[in-house]
Each structure stands twice: as structure tokens, then as C-alpha cells.
Motif scaffolding. Structure first.
Motif, PDB file in Angstrom:
ATOM      1  N   UNK A  84       0.825  -1.205   0.000  1.00 13.31           N
ATOM      2  CA  UNK A  84       0.000   0.000   0.000  1.00 13.31           C
ATOM      3  C   UNK A  84       0.862   1.260   0.000  1.00 13.31           C
ATOM      4  N   UNK A  85       0.351   2.306  -0.655  1.00 16.50           N
ATOM      5  CA  UNK A  85       1.057   3.590  -0.785  1.00 16.50           C
ATOM      6  C   UNK A  85       0.216   4.693  -0.148  1.00 16.50           C
ATOM      7  N   UNK A  86       0.862   5.548   0.613  1.00 14.68           N
ATOM      8  CA  UNK A  86       0.198   6.739   1.144  1.00 14.68           C
ATOM      9  C   UNK A  86       0.617   7.912   0.269  1.00 14.68           C
ATOM     10  N   UNK A  87      -0.343   8.481  -0.457  1.00 16.59           N
ATOM     11  CA  UNK A  87      -0.038   9.500  -1.455  1.00 16.59           C
ATOM     12  C   UNK A  87       0.261  10.876  -0.909  1.00 16.59           C
ATOM     13  N   UNK A  88      -0.148  11.144   0.332  1.00 15.56           N
ATOM     14  CA  UNK A  88       0.156  12.454   0.931  1.00 15.56           C
ATOM     15  C   UNK A  88       0.103  12.317   2.433  1.00 15.56           C
ATOM     16  N   UNK A  89       1.209  12.627   3.097  1.00 17.90           N
ATOM     17  CA  UNK A  89       1.236  12.517   4.549  1.00 17.90           C
ATOM     18  C   UNK A  89       2.429  13.283   5.112  1.00 17.90           C
ATOM     19  N   UNK A 276     -20.093   8.086 -10.980  1.00 13.78           N
ATOM     20  CA  UNK A 276     -19.441   7.245 -11.971  1.00 13.78           C
ATOM     21  C   UNK A 276     -18.208   7.839 -12.612  1.00 13.78           C
ATOM     22  N   UNK A 277     -17.548   8.807 -11.957  1.00 12.65           N
ATOM     23  CA  UNK A 277     -16.329   9.369 -12.531  1.00 12.65           C
ATOM     24  C   UNK A 277     -15.205   8.336 -12.534  1.00 12.65           C
ATOM     25  N   UNK A 278     -14.231   8.559 -13.386  1.00 10.67           N
ATOM     26  CA  UNK A 278     -13.123   7.631 -13.567  1.00 10.67           C
ATOM     27  C   UNK A 278     -12.313   7.524 -12.272  1.00 10.67           C
ATOM     28  N   UNK A 279     -12.250   6.340 -11.654  1.00  6.72           N
ATOM     29  CA  UNK A 279     -11.551   6.218 -10.378  1.00  6.72           C
ATOM     30  C   UNK A 279     -10.029   6.299 -10.493  1.00  6.72           C
ATOM     31  N   UNK A 280      -9.501   6.305 -11.708  1.00  2.81           N
ATOM     32  CA  UNK A 280      -8.044   6.426 -11.841  1.00  2.81           C
ATOM     33  C   UNK A 280      -7.548   7.767 -11.315  1.00  2.81           C
ATOM     34  N   UNK A 319      -6.786  -0.068  -5.807  1.00  5.70           N
ATOM     35  CA  UNK A 319      -6.133   0.726  -6.858  1.00  5.70           C
ATOM     36  C   UNK A 319      -5.819   2.141  -6.361  1.00  5.70           C
ATOM     37  N   UNK A 320      -6.753   2.715  -5.615  1.00  3.47           N
ATOM     38  CA  UNK A 320      -6.580   4.097  -5.145  1.00  3.47           C
ATOM     39  C   UNK A 320      -5.503   4.211  -4.073  1.00  3.47           C
ATOM     40  N   UNK A 321      -5.043   3.073  -3.568  1.00  6.18           N
ATOM     41  CA  UNK A 321      -3.986   3.075  -2.563  1.00  6.18           C
ATOM     42  C   UNK A 321      -2.716   2.397  -3.078  1.00  6.18           C
ATOM     43  N   UNK A 322      -2.658   2.167  -4.392  1.00  5.03           N
ATOM     44  CA  UNK A 322      -1.472   1.506  -4.963  1.00  5.03           C
ATOM     45  C   UNK A 322      -1.118   2.123  -6.318  1.00  5.03           C
ATOM     46  N   UNK A 323      -1.685   1.582  -7.381  1.00  7.21           N
ATOM     47  CA  UNK A 323      -1.260   1.959  -8.735  1.00  7.21           C
ATOM     48  C   UNK A 323      -1.611   3.407  -9.064  1.00  7.21           C
TER      49      UNK A 323
END
Length: 599
Positions: A84-89, A276-280, A319-323
Motif C-alpha cells: 500500500x502507498x500513502x499518497x500524501x502525509x 461514476x467518474x473515472x476512479x483512476x 487501486x486508489x492506494x497503490x497503482x
């Protein structure tokens, strides 16, 4: 100087040989269910082969990669999930140094952090960032830093220990381990075309790195679009669905945070689950987590579980916590997925919805199992300059924490900071307070608040009032953690106790202390920059819990109340804050008088 993790180019010959079956892998994991975040599917029975700390082969059968000396691990039907990745901290929010923070989060399956060390930058400047980076690069997991952009965060409204300059930013962009510019908190400066802010952004983009955003405003009109045009590529300050939508539509990544005190996922995740927005374009992060949360509740695994509970598909949440995070920082070929060539970061879990890391691998090594850390997290020998940062200039007295009333007044109307539970913003309140012996007397839910200058020893104290903590007896809570300039902030109901608490922190070199008429009831020493402890996370968490209990005994019932306390000087988040220069109306970015008018 710490040695960075070897590059793909250094490892490529061996990776290719292992994948082709010409050389044995270091590790093969089989018998699991692989979570492929590139295709959003679960692949039963897929196996992975690891060599040189990276994935060499990922496919249905890795038997050709096994040979003499290869370790074989049976997954037993468990899911293989990317680390898992933390994108801002902010590491400093855990009150731990990078080593302590890494040791706390690795057992929860976090293998990558993207940290903005602007807390220590405000105290020690570029030297502090370098020290944080040096310890970060020693860790067995991936700790990337973003160069802080705003110290002070609100120029002209606060005083910082060491201002960050355009030259500092340009220098840091050449350091290994710096992946971008930290959150651009001076959003009014960007909108106004401030030369330094735009120069810092330009230096970052010339280096091909990412600019972090911080748009702490509900105005989604021209001001927001001007900020987006200024270069920030993400934003974590959204609190509403429309905030997430606006950021995604502007080509930014919406970072949804669940920290110790910030609960901003549920209100925004509907941009994906309902609209339904793009979760990427959505990333999960924590922003601020204190040690108690890390030890007892989890880290990014906690955020993923929460997002799923809010209606997000488990695979999208992962996906939102990794790629998604890795792609955002230009590191998709390096981490964020279980795929050939990437760093071999993964966790084994029996249930994707109740994501619990049973085994954690980082760079191909087993680093945690059953919630227990197995790897060493080396510590830096922090120098004396980082441990002598609390300079009060004089001994403080009770009179420093009183507020003289205008001549002749028996009641006054004052501006009061209103705490909002579980959110970073405050409310700008007005309250009528009595005057006795020429001094304003808080009453009811209103308590005293003061900021003490602690970087330069000026002895300056600024006073105001705060509502929402619920203190119902003589009490004082003092802290050298006071985002973002990290002066000393003191809240309480008794001026004499406030002086005792402030002087105590001057004696021990920083931290948090709570005093009542019975004396000191809790103390958490933070000797590194007055922000961090180099003790183990469990010990820091125990002291933090004791502090929380002491606050409750004094009448405070807020969730994670200390986090709210530490943000009362943060002059970049509306509505009202107190800094070492005075009371700040963040809606107008202006200093305002404590008194509105006589009642």
C-alpha cells in the motif's frame, strides 16, 4: 550518505534471466489469488517470482523460476495485494522520526510513503529536510519526500523558524529521494501570481517532478481555476463531493484523506460510487496520523477498509492506494503493482474487504508477519542542532496569558475560534465575555488560547479565545506541535497553569504537556525539533493515550482532540486562526483585531 535502492537497469539482466528460466529466483510465492490492479481483476492461482528485490515473473506457473536456493512460500489461498502507498502525509504528525514511522506502518502493509516534511522545514529549514531524507533512505520500505514549498505557509501572517526559498527548492530537486514539491499551501499567492510561488513550481516542473496541491477553499469559481492553472497536480483539502469532481475535471488527482482527525472520504467518494467518474483520478491518503492511530487502528489498510465501507468496490479502493498513487508520481514502472520489473512489495491477506496484512514483503524481503515487524528500521543520529529548538527568551508568567479589555468596558464582544470535530477548518465565532479587574474573562464553553514564539527567543505571546474543547476545570495544554510554523500553542482555562505548561516545554526541549491544579498530568517529550520522538511508536502511542485520557478527565470529549489543538495556528485553512503575529481571518488572509465591538 545512504545508498538508494538499486535501479531497474542494475537488476534487469538477472530479472530477465529468472523470468526466462535461466537463473533461479530468490523467492517464489504460489497458491494465492493475485490482485492485478492494472486490469482490476483477481487471478486465481497466479504465482510470482522475485529476484534482486523485484518481481521477475508474474503468471500462472513460476515453477521454471525455482531452483537451488529459491525460497518457496505457500500463500494458502490468500490474496496477494500490492504494497500500500500513502499518497500524501506528514511523518512528523505521528510524532515519530522516519524510522519510527516506518516501523509502525510496515506491519499494516504500507510499503511506500510520499511525505511532505514541511513541519521540520519550518523549524530547521533545508537542513531539517536533508536529515529527514537521510533517515528515510535507510528504511527497508520506500520513503519518498516532497520538498516543502511554503515556510512560512502564510507569509506576513506568521513567523517561521527557517523560511524556505526558491533556491532551496531548486537544490532539493536534485536530491535522490525527492519526488516533487510539497503541498502548495499559499494558494492565494499562486492565484495572485506570486513570483516566488510560481518560481518554485517552475523549478519542480523543470525537474520533471510533481507539484502537490492544497486548495483550502470552497470557492470553485475563477480562483480555483487560477490555482489549477498554476501547476498543482493533486489536492487533499476537499471535504465535499463537488470538491472531488472539480479537481478531477481540472486534470488533478483528488486525494481523499482519512487521518486521525480528518474524515473526508465518505463525502467525496460518491464522485465515483454514485456519479461514476473515472476512479483512476482518485487517490487515498492519510495526511496526518498520530502514533496511537498507527499502533492501534492501522494506516493505509485502515483507509482502504473505510473507503470500502463507504461503498467503494474493494478492487477500486486498492487501486486508489497503490497503482493510482504510483502513476501520479511517475513511478508506475517502479512500484504500485505486482508486475514484472516492479519493486517486490506485497502483502498477503485473507479478506479484501477487511484488509489485514498477515505477511508483508518489501523489496522482496519478509518485513512483517502477524502484525509484528521483522526488519530493522535504522535510525539517524540526530545532531544537537535538531534537539535544541525551543527558545523562549524568558520565563513566562500568568500575566502573559491574560487579555486586557478596552478601557471602561464591563463586557466585550470578541472573535472566538470555533473547533469543528473531525475536520481541519474552524469557525469564526463572536461571543460576549465579561470583564473583571480590567481583564477579559472567558466563560462557559470559551477557553483561553495563546501562541508563544519559540524559534528566536523573542518572548512574544499572542492571546485569543477558543470554543469547542469542553474544558470544565482549571487546565492548560501546551504543545510545540503547532502547524505549520510550529511556534508553541497553549490552550486552557487558567493563566498560571498555562505559564507552567509553557515553561515546562522550554525545559524539556519541546513536546506536549497537560497541567491541572494537581500538577503535570501527562507529558509527551518530542526532543527532535520539538516535533518528533526517537522512541518506539508503541511507547509514543502509550504516552499519547495518557495525554488523551488527561484531556478527557479535564472535560474534553472531542475525537482526537490534540490534533485539533495542534492546528489552531494553521493560517492557511479557514476560518479563524491564531499565530505569533495575531488573530488571522483566513477567509481574507488578514490579521484582525480580537475585539469586534463592545457588547
Amino acid at each position: 550518505m545512504p545508498t538508494p535502492f538499486p535501479s531497474w537497469a542494475d537488476s534487469a539482466p538477472r530479472l530477465v534471466a529468472v523470468a526466462a528460466g535461466r537463473a533461479p529466483a530468490d523467492l517464489v510465492i504460489r497458491g494465492g489469488r493475485l490482485v492485478n490492479v492494472h486490469t482490476r481483476e483477481v487471478l486465481d492461482g497466479w504465482q510470482v517470482a522475485v529476484a534482486a528485490g523485484r518481481f521477475a515473473y508474474v503468471g500462472p506457473d513460476a515453477s521454471h523460476c525455482a531452483g537451488e536456493g529459491t525460497e518457496i512460500v505457500e500463500a494458502g489461498g490468500r490474496f496477494l495485494v500490492p504494497g500500500l502507498c500513502d499518497g500524501h502525509m506528514h511523518i512528523e504528525s505521528g510524532m515519530l522520526t522516519p524510522a519510527g514511522f516506518a516501523a509502525a506502518v510496515i506491519p499494516h502493509g504500507t510499503t511506500t510513503l510520499f511525505a511532505d516534511p514541511h513541519e521540520i522545514a519550518n523549524v530547521l529549514g533545508l537542513r531539517g529536510v536533508r536529515l529527514m531524507l537521510d533517515e528515510a533512505l535507510l528504511q527497508p520500505a520506500n520513503l519518498f519526500l516532497q520538498m516543502p514549498s511554503c515556510a512560512p505557509s502564510a507569509p506576513g501572517l506568521e513567523t517561521t523558524g527557517h523560511p524556505i526559498t526558491e533556491a532551496d527548492v531548486a537544490e532539493a530537486m536534485g536530491w535522490d529521494g525527492i519526488v516533487g514539491l510539497g503541498e502548495m499551501m499559499n494558494f492565494p499567492g499562486v492565484i495572485a501570481g506570486d513570483r516566488q510561488m510560481l518560481a518554485e513550481i517552475a523549478a519542480t516542473q523543470r525537474a520533471g517532478k510533481i507539484v502537490g496541491g492544497h486548495y483550502a477553499s470552497t470557492d470553485l469559481g475563477p480562483a480555483f481555476h487560477a490555482y489549477a492553472a498554476g501547476g498543482p497536480a493533486d489536492d487533499h483539502e476537499g471535504t465535499r463531493e463537488e470538491d472531488a469532481v472539480a479537481r478531477m475535471r481540472a486534470g488533478m488527482r483528488a486525494m481523499l484523506r482519512l487521518g486521525s482527525a480528518w474524515y473526508d472520504v465518505e463525502a467525496q467518494v460518491t464522485a465515483v460510487t454514485e456519479r461514476g467518474l473515472d476512479p483512476r483520478n482518485m487517490i487515498l491518503c492519510t495526511d496526518d496520523c498520530h502514533s496511537g492511530t498507527l499502533v492501534h487502528d492501522g494506516h493505509m489498510d485502515r483507509v482502504v477498509r473505510h473507503a470500502i465501507a463507504c461503498g467503494l468496490d474493494p478492487l477500486i479502493a486498492i487501486q486508489a492506494a497503490t497503482i493510482n498513487t504510483a502513476t501520479h508520481f511517475g513511478l508506475e514502472r517502479e512500484l504500485g503493482s505486482i508486475a514484472p520489473g516492479r519493486r517486490a512489495d506485497l502483502l498477503l491477506a485473507s479478506d479484501l474487504r477487511d484488509l489485514r496484512a498477515e505477511r508483508v514483503y518489501a523489496r522482496g524481503r519478509l518485513v512483517a508477519e502477524g502484525g509484528r515487524l521483522l526488519a530493522e528500521c535504522p535510525r539517524l543520529d540526530w545532531p544537537a542542532e535538531a534537539r535544541a529548538t525551543v527558545r523562549l527568551g524568558r520565563r513566562l508568567e500568568a500575566g502573559d496569558f491574560t487579555v486586557p479589555a478596552p478601557a471602561g468596558a464591563d463586557r466585550v464582544r470578541v472573535r472566538v475560534i470555533g473547533v469543528v470535530e473531525n475536520q481541519a477548518p474552524t469557525r469564526a465565532l463572536s461571543r460576549d465575555l465579561p470583564v473583571r479587574d480590567g481583564l477579559v474573562q472567558p466563560e462557559g464553553p470559551v477557553a483561553r488560547l495563546a501562541v508563544v514564539e519559540r524559534h528566536r527567543g523573542t518572548g512574544r505571546v499572542r492571546n485569543a479565545f477558543v470554543e469547542g474543547f469542553g474544558y470544565d476545570r482549571p487546565v492548560a495544554l501546551a504543545s510545540t506541535v503547532a502547524h505549520d510554523s510550529h511556534q508553541m500553542i497553549v490552550a486552557g482555562t487558567d493563566p498560571a497553569l498555562m505559564a507552567q505548561a509553557a515553561n515546562r516545554l522550554g525545559e524539556i526541549g519541546g513536546g506536549v504537556t497537560l497541567w491541572t491544579e494537581a500538577g503535570e498530568r501527562a507529558c509527551l517529550p518530542l526532543p527532535v525539533a520539538g516535533l518528533m520522538s526517537d522512541r518506539p511508536a508503541a511507547e509514543v502511542a502509550e504516552r499519547a493515550q495518557a495525554l488523551g485520557r488527561a484531556m478527557e478527565e479535564a472535560g474534553c470529549r472531542l475525537n482526537n482532540a490534540f490534533m485539533q489543538h495542534s492546528l489552531l495556528a494553521l493560517a492557511v485553512i479557514p476560518e479563524l486562526r491564531l499565530t505569533d503575529l495575531g488573530l488571522v481571518d483566513v477567509r481574507r488572509f488578514a490579521l484582525v483585531d480580537l475585539f469586534e465591538a463592545n457588547a
